[in-house]
Design a protein around this motif. Structure first.
Motif, PDB file in Angstrom:
ATOM      1  N   ILE A   1      -0.331   3.397  -1.703  1.00 55.63           N
ATOM      2  CA  ILE A   1      -1.048   2.614  -0.697  1.00 55.63           C
ATOM      3  C   ILE A   1      -0.371   2.681   0.663  1.00 55.63           C
TER       4      ILE A   1
ATOM      5  N   HIS B   1      -2.493  -0.180  -8.579  1.00 54.45           N
ATOM      6  CA  HIS B   1      -1.946   0.999  -9.244  1.00 54.45           C
ATOM      7  C   HIS B   1      -2.120   0.946 -10.770  1.00 54.45           C
TER       8      HIS B   1
ATOM      9  N   TYR C   1      -1.881  -5.615   1.939  1.00 51.71           N
ATOM     10  CA  TYR C   1      -1.328  -4.406   1.316  1.00 51.71           C
ATOM     11  C   TYR C   1      -0.444  -3.615   2.275  1.00 51.71           C
TER      12      TYR C   1
ATOM     13  N   LYS D   1      -5.441   2.496   1.094  1.00 51.67           N
ATOM     14  CA  LYS D   1      -4.641   3.224   2.086  1.00 51.67           C
ATOM     15  C   LYS D   1      -5.474   3.528   3.316  1.00 51.67           C
TER      16      LYS D   1
ATOM     17  N   ASP E   1       2.184  -4.252  -2.900  1.00 49.02           N
ATOM     18  CA  ASP E   1       1.251  -3.580  -3.802  1.00 49.02           C
ATOM     19  C   ASP E   1       0.746  -4.543  -4.863  1.00 49.02           C
TER      20      ASP E   1
ATOM     21  N   SER F   1       4.635   4.011  -4.076  1.00 52.48           N
ATOM     22  CA  SER F   1       3.340   3.451  -3.687  1.00 52.48           C
ATOM     23  C   SER F   1       2.378   4.524  -3.195  1.00 52.48           C
TER      24      SER F   1
ATOM     25  N   THR G   1      -6.334   2.877  -4.872  1.00 52.19           N
ATOM     26  CA  THR G   1      -5.173   2.977  -3.992  1.00 52.19           C
ATOM     27  C   THR G   1      -5.485   3.821  -2.753  1.00 52.19           C
TER      28      THR G   1
END
Length: 313
Positions: free
Chosen positions: A211, A141, A121, A24, A125, A209, A20
């Motif tokens: 992300i 996740h 993304y 990101k 997610d 989240s 994640t």
């Protein structure tokens, strides 16, 4: 050394980064803009697709018969990306190897399942891909599909939907894919195309989240779709196989039946030869001209544009 006694004073360690967190950071290079549509078109082109179709799905879907109860949060509005090429086993493997991609020669393959796919993304997610006899759910996740076998090492699941009756066992999960863009999950034949579902992040899921905190609402999607419509005809200059790009909107009517509304389409009037004979100048139906610096002989092709916006907001 006795392994049992070693456990008292030695344990595995090393540098690591959660998936994640990696995603990101990748999104810093792929902002939440119209480039997401372009990445999908490029990936489809590299797969040999001739047609790419996007669907903005505004329906709220069933939340009972799912792969897991946690999947219910992603049964709302979504974006679908269809193309008429088939995912190979290597493609499925490539998309699971973050950052590896399936690119070969850069001059021949401009985006196939490399880092650019991860632009999805920005909106979700939990993307999924169905093609041939396989459906892939990606769960970075590992908070939705752990009971189905997803793990930190393999954060997602692949299902061979022809080996089980997915419509019977997980009706609400797979009903949205069924009969959309020719995907027949009740058929004994594989799906001869690729269908990607990008369920939108809500305020609830964005809050959890790791992300992205982007909440995808109707205003954001309307803006992205307008940008996409204004630019899509240019993209046909820079792809080798795609001949048509289109978009529709899917919504429920008052009687509960889904309705697919055409938004716009853009296509080459004359099918230009690939590679060296791809048009260097394209004339748009609205009188605009765009030049390509690509090599090869100059070919002029008419680009037909049919646009119709829905009266619904």
């Amino acid at each position: 050394v006795d392994p049992d006694s070693q456990n008292d004073w030695c344990e595995a360690a090393g540098q690591s980064e959660p998936l994640t967190t990696r995603l990101k950071n990748l999104l810093k290079d792929y902002p939440a803009d119209v480039g997401l549509f372009k990445e999908m078109v490029q990936n489809a082109d590299d797969a040999g697709a001739t047609r790419v179709h996007f669907i903005w799905d505004t329906r709220q879907l069933g939340r009972q018969s799912l792969l897991s109860p946690e999947m219910a949060k992603w049964q709302g509005r979504s974006l679908w990306a269809y193309n008429d090429a088939i995912f190979t086993e290597q493609d499925f493997e490539a998309i699971c190897r973050l950052g590896v991609g399936g690119k070969r020669k850069a001059t021949e393959r401009i985006g196939r399942f490399g880092l650019g796919f991860n632009s999805v993304y920005n909106l979700t997610d939990l993307p999924s891909i169905i093609s041939d006899d396989m459906v892939l759910f990606l769960d970075p996740h590992v908070s939705h599909l752990g009971k189905m076998g997803a793990s930190t090492q393999k954060p997602g699941i692949k299902l061979k939907f022809m080996k089980i009756n997915v419509l019977e066992r997980f009706r609400d999960q797979f009903e949205p894919y069924h009969k959309l863009c020719g995907c027949d999950l009740a058929s004994s034949s594989p799906f001869k195309g690729t269908l990607i579902r990008i369920p939108f992040r809500t305020a609830e899921t964005a809050n959890k989240s790791e992300i992205s905190s982007i909440v995808v609402n109707d205003e954001m999607m309307a803006t992205l779709c307008r940008q996409f419509q204004s630019e899509a005809f240019q993209w046909l200059l820079f792809v080798q196989n795609v001949q048509e790009i289109s978009m529709s909107r899917l919504r429920d009517t008052k009687d509960g039946e889904p309705m697919l509304e055409h938004v716009f389409s853009v296509s080459l009037a004359g099918r230009a030869d690939r590679a060296s004979k791809r048009p260097s100048v394209v004339t748009c139906g609205r009188g605009e001209r765009w030049a390509s610096a690509g090599p090869g002989s100059t070919v002029t092709a008419q680009l037909e544009v049919s646009c119709r916006e829905s009266n619904e907001s």
